[in-house]
Scaffold this active site. Structure first.
Site, short mmCIF file in Angstrom:
data_model
loop_
_atom_site.label_atom_id
_atom_site.label_comp_id
_atom_site.label_asym_id
_atom_site.label_seq_id
_atom_site.Cartn_x
_atom_site.Cartn_y
_atom_site.Cartn_z
N GLY A 9 -48.14 20.38 -35.17
CA GLY A 9 -48.75 21.00 -36.35
C GLY A 9 -49.67 22.14 -35.96
O GLY A 9 -49.78 23.16 -36.65
N ASN A 10 -50.32 22.00 -34.80
CA ASN A 10 -51.22 23.05 -34.33
C ASN A 10 -50.47 24.26 -33.79
O ASN A 10 -51.04 25.34 -33.68
CB ASN A 10 -52.16 22.50 -33.26
CG ASN A 10 -53.18 21.56 -33.86
OD1 ASN A 10 -53.97 21.95 -34.69
ND2 ASN A 10 -53.12 20.29 -33.47
N LYS A 122 -57.99 10.90 -34.72
CA LYS A 122 -57.00 11.96 -34.98
C LYS A 122 -57.66 13.14 -35.69
O LYS A 122 -58.23 12.99 -36.77
CB LYS A 122 -55.89 11.36 -35.84
CG LYS A 122 -54.97 12.33 -36.48
CD LYS A 122 -53.73 12.57 -35.66
CE LYS A 122 -52.87 13.65 -36.30
NZ LYS A 122 -52.28 14.51 -35.32
N LYS A 204 -47.82 12.03 -34.81
CA LYS A 204 -46.36 12.21 -34.85
C LYS A 204 -45.71 12.01 -33.48
O LYS A 204 -44.51 11.73 -33.41
CB LYS A 204 -45.97 13.56 -35.44
CG LYS A 204 -46.51 14.78 -34.70
CD LYS A 204 -45.55 15.34 -33.70
CE LYS A 204 -46.07 16.56 -32.99
NZ LYS A 204 -47.38 16.51 -32.37
N LYS A 262 -49.50 12.43 -26.69
CA LYS A 262 -48.25 13.02 -26.18
C LYS A 262 -47.86 12.35 -24.86
O LYS A 262 -46.71 11.97 -24.65
CB LYS A 262 -48.40 14.52 -25.94
CG LYS A 262 -48.64 15.31 -27.20
CD LYS A 262 -48.72 16.80 -26.93
CE LYS A 262 -49.40 17.50 -28.08
NZ LYS A 262 -48.89 17.18 -29.40
P1 ADP Z 1 -50.08 19.23 -31.63
O1 ADP Z 1 -50.39 19.80 -32.95
O2 ADP Z 1 -48.99 19.96 -30.91
O3 ADP Z 1 -49.88 17.74 -31.64
P2 ADP Z 1 -52.64 18.72 -30.33
O4 ADP Z 1 -53.82 19.57 -30.64
O5 ADP Z 1 -52.59 17.37 -30.91
O6 ADP Z 1 -51.35 19.57 -30.73
O7 ADP Z 1 -52.48 18.58 -28.75
C1 ADP Z 1 -52.37 19.73 -27.93
C2 ADP Z 1 -53.76 20.14 -27.48
O8 ADP Z 1 -54.26 19.21 -26.53
C3 ADP Z 1 -53.84 21.45 -26.73
O9 ADP Z 1 -53.86 22.55 -27.60
C4 ADP Z 1 -55.15 21.30 -25.98
O10 ADP Z 1 -56.20 21.87 -26.74
C5 ADP Z 1 -55.40 19.81 -25.93
N1 ADP Z 1 -55.59 19.25 -24.60
C6 ADP Z 1 -56.59 18.43 -24.25
N2 ADP Z 1 -56.51 18.06 -22.97
C7 ADP Z 1 -55.41 18.66 -22.47
C8 ADP Z 1 -54.79 18.67 -21.18
N3 ADP Z 1 -55.28 17.96 -20.15
N4 ADP Z 1 -53.66 19.40 -21.02
C9 ADP Z 1 -53.16 20.12 -22.04
N5 ADP Z 1 -53.70 20.15 -23.29
C10 ADP Z 1 -54.82 19.44 -23.51
MG MG Z 2 -51.29 16.28 -32.05
#
Ligand code: ADP
Ligand code: MG
Length: 308
Positions: A9-10, A122, A204, A262
């Protein structure tokens, strides 16, 4: 090959951007050609996130003076499935995907006793500065937490236990449709004495892993706004973890509510199925699927050396 592809979503709405409809359309138009090629080549299920979008709707509902109470998060989750499913369908079609594309309004059963229902993790909605976030939290009873350089609302995020529309999705896939389902993790319900909506947003990535396993997918692919799971994240030394195993990845710390789910979802899929999972950037979707870039997770002895 059957693929489950999680779309962040981001990645559709970047963290510090105003949540304009046109921005999401433009970003989907950029991503769609590669996604459409993947959907021509493979049987694809898309599972999109909805953190920014459900947060926007929640904020609008909170601000609506004609309402006595904001809409429940489960109802807003349902709205985001329609919104993002429709935008993604149009983008895939316009990028040349000729076959049927079907968005399923999807419900996900959670466990009422999930400990996650006691601890909000979340992130949803916009990023605020410290002062504004604390004001909103005080005014609306929100929980807030730090996300990178700002603050965001956080909500409960229980683990998905069962996808109500699983068989409908499998049937659609068998007919050759590209399926968009489990959006925003699915509309969260408990199922004790009938379905009851839950005030939560499921991640998700966990729903995508559950779907990938239940649908017998050959690969779980998680596309987001960073090039993979990074070591030394946020420092000048940050680097993408390339080829790795669940054992190696689980030994590293990742934050709940963003990269943590993830990594957990990808590792769980690999551990349970012996099949590969990948985490990578949306703009390199095909290279991530092909194992060329991103964090590529395959089963292996925990002692196998990870390549950074
Ligand atoms: P999405 O909407 O794709 O689920 P999220 O914001 O939930 O995105 O997760 C991706 C984000 O996780 C990245 O944009 C980054 O800001 C954050 N993040 C935190 N720690 C890490 C890490 N160790 N490696 C990569 N991303 C990280
Ligand atoms: Mg996410």
């Amino acid at each position: 090959m059957r693929l489950v592809i999680a779309l962040g979503g981001n990645a559709l709405l970047h963290r510090h951007e105003p949540p304009e409809a046109a921005t999401q359309v433009a970003r989907l138009a950029l991503a769609a050609p590669a996604l459409a090629r993947l959907a021509v080549q493979h049987q694809v299920v898309f599972v999109h996130g909805n953190g920014p979008q459900v947060g926007l709707l929640a904020r609008e509902s909170t601000d609506d003076a004609t309402l006595t109470a904001p809409y429940p998060l489960a109802a807003l989750d349902a709205e985001t499935q329609g919104l993002i499913g429709s935008l993604l369908t149009q983008a895939l079609h316009n990028a040349g995907l000729a076959g049927p594309i079907v968005t399923l309004v999807t419900h996900t059963v959670i466990d009422a006793d999930d400990p996650a229902m006691g601890e909000p993790t979340k992130f949803i909605g916009a990023v605020y500065d410290h002062h504004r976030a604390h004001r909103l939290a005080a005014d609306h009873g929100w929980d807030i937490a730090r996300d990178g350089d700002g603050w965001r609302r956080v909500v409960f995020s229980p683990l998905p236990q069962r996808i109500v529309e699983l068989h409908a999705g499998a049937t659609l896939l068998d007919t050759g449709a590209t399926v968009i389902m489990g959006g925003g993790g699915g509309i969260p319900l408990t199922d004790h004495d009938g379905y009851t909506p839950v005030e939560a947003v499921i991640d998700k990535d966990h729903t995508a892993a559950l779907l990938a396993r239940a649908l017998g997918a050959e690969q779980l692919v998680i596309l987001t706004d960073v090039p993979g799971a990074l070591t030394d994240y946020g420092t000048p030394d940050e680097r993408v973890i390339g080829d790795t195993t669940p054992g190696l990845l689980r030994a590293l710390p990742f934050p709940a509510g963003s990269m943590g789910p993830k990594v957990d979802a990808a590792c769980t899929f690999v551990e349970n199925t012996g099949k590969p999972a990948a985490i990578g950037a949306l703009e390199h979707a095909e290279e991530v699927v092909d194992g060329i870039v991103g964090t590529q997770i395959t089963p292996g002895p925990a002692s196998r050396a990870g390549r950074l």
